[in-house]
Design a protein around this motif. Structure first.
Motif, PDB file in Angstrom:
ATOM      1  N   GLU A   1      32.441  36.192  35.630  1.00  0.00           N
ATOM      2  CA  GLU A   1      32.559  37.123  34.772  1.00  0.00           C
ATOM      3  C   GLU A   1      30.973  36.852  33.931  1.00  0.00           C
ATOM      4  O   GLU A   1      31.093  35.774  34.013  1.00  0.00           O
ATOM      5  CB  GLU A   1      32.979  37.424  33.424  1.00  0.00           C
TER       6      GLU A   1
ATOM      7  N   GLU B   1      38.196  44.738  44.759  1.00  0.00           N
ATOM      8  CA  GLU B   1      39.159  44.217  45.030  1.00  0.00           C
ATOM      9  C   GLU B   1      39.448  43.946  43.446  1.00  0.00           C
ATOM     10  O   GLU B   1      38.201  42.976  43.100  1.00  0.00           O
ATOM     11  CB  GLU B   1      40.079  43.039  45.539  1.00  0.00           C
ATOM     12  N   PRO B   2      40.312  43.055  42.561  1.00  0.00           N
ATOM     13  CA  PRO B   2      41.543  44.165  43.251  1.00  0.00           C
ATOM     14  C   PRO B   2      40.769  45.996  43.475  1.00  0.00           C
ATOM     15  O   PRO B   2      40.512  46.662  42.680  1.00  0.00           O
ATOM     16  CB  PRO B   2      42.717  44.339  41.665  1.00  0.00           C
TER      17      PRO B   2
ATOM     18  N   ARG C   1      44.765  48.159  39.978  1.00  0.00           N
ATOM     19  CA  ARG C   1      44.112  47.282  39.183  1.00  0.00           C
ATOM     20  C   ARG C   1      43.751  47.853  38.287  1.00  0.00           C
ATOM     21  O   ARG C   1      43.943  47.063  37.324  1.00  0.00           O
ATOM     22  CB  ARG C   1      43.029  47.499  39.993  1.00  0.00           C
TER      23      ARG C   1
ATOM     24  N   LEU D   1      44.788  44.939  35.121  1.00  0.00           N
ATOM     25  CA  LEU D   1      43.065  44.857  34.036  1.00  0.00           C
ATOM     26  C   LEU D   1      43.441  45.535  32.932  1.00  0.00           C
ATOM     27  O   LEU D   1      42.869  45.176  31.568  1.00  0.00           O
ATOM     28  CB  LEU D   1      41.583  45.368  34.459  1.00  0.00           C
TER      29      LEU D   1
ATOM     30  N   ARG E   1      46.193  43.820  48.071  1.00  0.00           N
ATOM     31  CA  ARG E   1      45.441  43.874  49.206  1.00  0.00           C
ATOM     32  C   ARG E   1      45.829  43.948  49.797  1.00  0.00           C
ATOM     33  O   ARG E   1      44.627  44.470  51.612  1.00  0.00           O
ATOM     34  CB  ARG E   1      45.082  42.508  49.219  1.00  0.00           C
TER      35      ARG E   1
ATOM     36  N   ARG F   1      34.569  41.010  45.793  1.00  0.00           N
ATOM     37  CA  ARG F   1      35.609  39.980  45.569  1.00  0.00           C
ATOM     38  C   ARG F   1      36.883  40.283  46.767  1.00  0.00           C
ATOM     39  O   ARG F   1      37.238  41.175  47.619  1.00  0.00           O
ATOM     40  CB  ARG F   1      36.794  39.610  44.545  1.00  0.00           C
ATOM     41  N   PHE F   2      37.641  38.932  46.988  1.00  0.00           N
ATOM     42  CA  PHE F   2      38.550  38.681  48.372  1.00  0.00           C
ATOM     43  C   PHE F   2      39.626  37.280  47.845  1.00  0.00           C
ATOM     44  O   PHE F   2      39.362  37.317  46.753  1.00  0.00           O
ATOM     45  CB  PHE F   2      37.943  39.077  49.717  1.00  0.00           C
TER      46      PHE F   2
ATOM     47  N   PHE G   1      41.214  40.311  31.538  1.00  0.00           N
ATOM     48  CA  PHE G   1      40.794  38.514  32.317  1.00  0.00           C
ATOM     49  C   PHE G   1      39.442  38.540  31.395  1.00  0.00           C
ATOM     50  O   PHE G   1      39.030  36.967  30.820  1.00  0.00           O
ATOM     51  CB  PHE G   1      40.328  38.651  33.600  1.00  0.00           C
TER      52      PHE G   1
HETATM   53  P1  TMP Z   1      36.119  42.583  38.270  1.00  0.00           P
HETATM   54  O1  TMP Z   1      35.735  42.970  36.930  1.00  0.00           O
HETATM   55  O2  TMP Z   1      34.830  41.842  39.340  1.00  0.00           O
HETATM   56  O3  TMP Z   1      36.175  43.959  39.191  1.00  0.00           O
HETATM   57  O4  TMP Z   1      37.018  41.940  38.947  1.00  0.00           O
HETATM   58  C1  TMP Z   1      38.190  42.151  38.448  1.00  0.00           C
HETATM   59  C2  TMP Z   1      38.947  41.082  37.757  1.00  0.00           C
HETATM   60  O5  TMP Z   1      39.964  40.592  38.382  1.00  0.00           O
HETATM   61  C3  TMP Z   1      38.349  39.798  37.626  1.00  0.00           C
HETATM   62  O6  TMP Z   1      37.959  39.432  36.076  1.00  0.00           O
HETATM   63  C4  TMP Z   1      39.563  38.614  38.431  1.00  0.00           C
HETATM   64  C5  TMP Z   1      40.592  39.695  38.344  1.00  0.00           C
HETATM   65  N1  TMP Z   1      40.123  39.290  40.032  1.00  0.00           N
HETATM   66  C6  TMP Z   1      41.569  37.669  39.992  1.00  0.00           C
HETATM   67  O7  TMP Z   1      42.235  37.382  38.715  1.00  0.00           O
HETATM   68  N2  TMP Z   1      42.460  37.588  41.151  1.00  0.00           N
HETATM   69  C7  TMP Z   1      41.705  38.290  42.268  1.00  0.00           C
HETATM   70  O8  TMP Z   1      42.218  37.598  43.170  1.00  0.00           O
HETATM   71  C8  TMP Z   1      41.130  39.214  42.141  1.00  0.00           C
HETATM   72  C9  TMP Z   1      40.615  40.142  43.330  1.00  0.00           C
HETATM   73  C10 TMP Z   1      40.254  39.437  41.082  1.00  0.00           C
END
Ligand code: TMP
Length: 207
Positions: free
Chosen positions: A12, A39-40, A50, A54, A74, A96-97, A155
């Protein structure tokens, strides 16, 4: 010709959104048809997953539920968006992936890496990004940027030790996959970060 698959990763506050924009614009300027995704998420169903992942209303989620939901989202994303785009010769740029699963669920939540390996192979076979750019910032920078955000997701509400493990995880992934994952010091000026990214992208064109 099969398109190229590029992913951006980072904890982050690493400036991922800004650099996603930059990479998408750069590729478009090179005349590349690029599908930009995340992703997600990335499909209607995956975006619903997602939301579940979240929201801070589901704070007690079991870590294996979280892991499986990441992979469920995914599988949809890969089969409905990524693979069709690559076979049509388009490039895919994903925010992200699967490296995020190793970093967050593996290193962050302490789920055994070999379980994630098994799920990855079951869900994705040998699908691997052609290039992964890891935007790396210190915990201090990450925390201070996240602190400025209004509504924090599930997160973003995690403690510093969680993010310390996630960052260390990403750095280890980069060391273990040195060909594919390039660590970029994202605390440099934005111009320097973008210069470093351009070098990596230019290499993809020369391959
Ligand atoms: P983002 O805010 O960067 O879009 O990502 C969403 C949150 O999801 C970020 O805190 C990381 C988390 N995440 C995982 O924990 N595992 C995963 O496989 C992915 C793709 C994201």
């Amino acid at each position: 010709m099969r398109g190229r698959f590029i992913t951006l990763e980072g904890i982050e506050g690493s400036g991922k959104s800004t650099q996603m924009e930059f990479v998408a614009t750069y590729l478009a300027q090179q005349g590349v048809a690029v599908v930009r995704t995340r992703e997600p998420g990335g499909t209607e169903l995956s975006e619903k997953i997602r939301d579940l992942l979240l929201t801070d209303e589901l704070a007690g989620m079991h870590q294996d539920t979280e892991l499986l939901m990441m992979f469920a989202a995914r599988v949809e994303h890969v089969n409905k968006v990524i693979l069709p785009a690559l076979s049509a010769g388009r490039w895919v740029l994903s925010d992200r992936f699967y490296d995020a699963t190793y970093a967050y669920q593996g290193y962050g939540r302490n789920i055994a890496i070999d379980r994630i390996d098994q799920l990855r192979v079951y869900c994705l076979g040998d699908l691997t990004p052609d290039k992964t750019l890891l935007l790396d910032v210190s915990l201090t920078v990450s925390q201070s940027r996240v602190a400025q955000r209004g509504n924090k997701d599930r997160f973003e509400q995690e403690q510093q030790d969680f993010y310390a493990r996630v960052r260390e995880g990403y750095l280890e992934l980069a060391r273990n996959n040195a060909q594919r994952i390039t660590r970029i010091d994202a605390e440099q000026s934005i111009e320097h970060v973008q210069q470093a990214i351009t070098v990596e992208l230019a290499e993809l064109f020369s391959q």
